[in-house]
Scaffold this motif. Sequence first.
Motif, PDB file in Angstrom:
ATOM      1  N   GLN A  12       0.876  -1.170   0.000  1.00 27.10           N
ATOM      2  CA  GLN A  12       0.000   0.000   0.000  1.00 27.10           C
ATOM      3  C   GLN A  12       0.908   1.212   0.000  1.00 27.10           C
ATOM      4  O   GLN A  12       1.685   1.424   0.912  1.00 27.10           O
ATOM      5  N   PRO A  15       0.494   4.626   3.319  1.00 29.19           N
ATOM      6  CA  PRO A  15       0.014   4.051   4.584  1.00 29.19           C
ATOM      7  C   PRO A  15      -0.550   5.061   5.575  1.00 29.19           C
ATOM      8  O   PRO A  15      -1.305   4.689   6.461  1.00 29.19           O
ATOM      9  N   ASN A  22      -7.882   3.926   0.905  1.00 29.95           N
ATOM     10  CA  ASN A  22      -6.495   3.673   1.289  1.00 29.95           C
ATOM     11  C   ASN A  22      -6.400   3.033   2.673  1.00 29.95           C
ATOM     12  O   ASN A  22      -5.523   2.208   2.916  1.00 29.95           O
ATOM     13  N   ASN A  26      -4.601  -0.415   3.381  1.00 28.20           N
ATOM     14  CA  ASN A  26      -3.551  -0.491   4.387  1.00 28.20           C
ATOM     15  C   ASN A  26      -3.835  -1.614   5.387  1.00 28.20           C
ATOM     16  O   ASN A  26      -2.921  -2.312   5.821  1.00 28.20           O
ATOM     17  N   ASP A  29      -2.774  -4.730   3.723  1.00 33.29           N
ATOM     18  CA  ASP A  29      -1.316  -4.788   3.627  1.00 33.29           C
ATOM     19  C   ASP A  29      -0.670  -5.123   4.972  1.00 33.29           C
ATOM     20  O   ASP A  29       0.300  -5.870   5.043  1.00 33.29           O
TER      21      ASP A  29
END
Length: 195
Positions: A12, A15, A22, A26, A29
């Motif tokens: 990602q 972060p 996002n 995150n 991820d």
Amino acid sequence: MLTELRSDNSVQGVPTSTNATNIEFNELDMFTLLPTHAQVYNYWLDTYSNIGRVNTLLGSVEVVKEETTRNRYESEGRFIRAYHYFNLVRLFGPVFITTENITPEQSRMKDRSPVEDVYKQIIEDLDFAITGALPDVWDDSNSGRVTRLAAKPCWPKFISPSISMRRQKLCCRRWPVAESTLCFRTRRYSLSRTR
């Protein structure tokens, strides 16, 4: 994206972002997601929706009178179902298997199948697809459809998590033969070695 962010293949890029999308990426991820995570929930629903469509196709494929066409449709459908179960079992471990059309209410009553049973279904579907009536290539008007040249290389990848290391080595020894006789014979595709 769901499978790639959970691997070393991608990260990602933002972060610290406060953007909702996002933040979800995150969480994927960094492995901090909850079972209610929107991306996971949507992936589960979409994948089982696709499996349901394949099961609908396979449940009514007998209406196709021409045998080669019927076999080709079944081969394509079974490859797609194997592909979906392969991704589901890698992401979630034990998942419920359905090979016929069921309602959402019926699906909620199904127990998760052991990982070994999921791989058995994957192998059964993939074996059928590879030995079925799939063409090596399609003409341009059918671009994007499943071909035997696309399905066959998936076999070692799809089954390797389900078999012992000894059997994996045996499968890998057979790979150069498959590579040379199937892919290079057509001169349409080529494979590159990673080792």
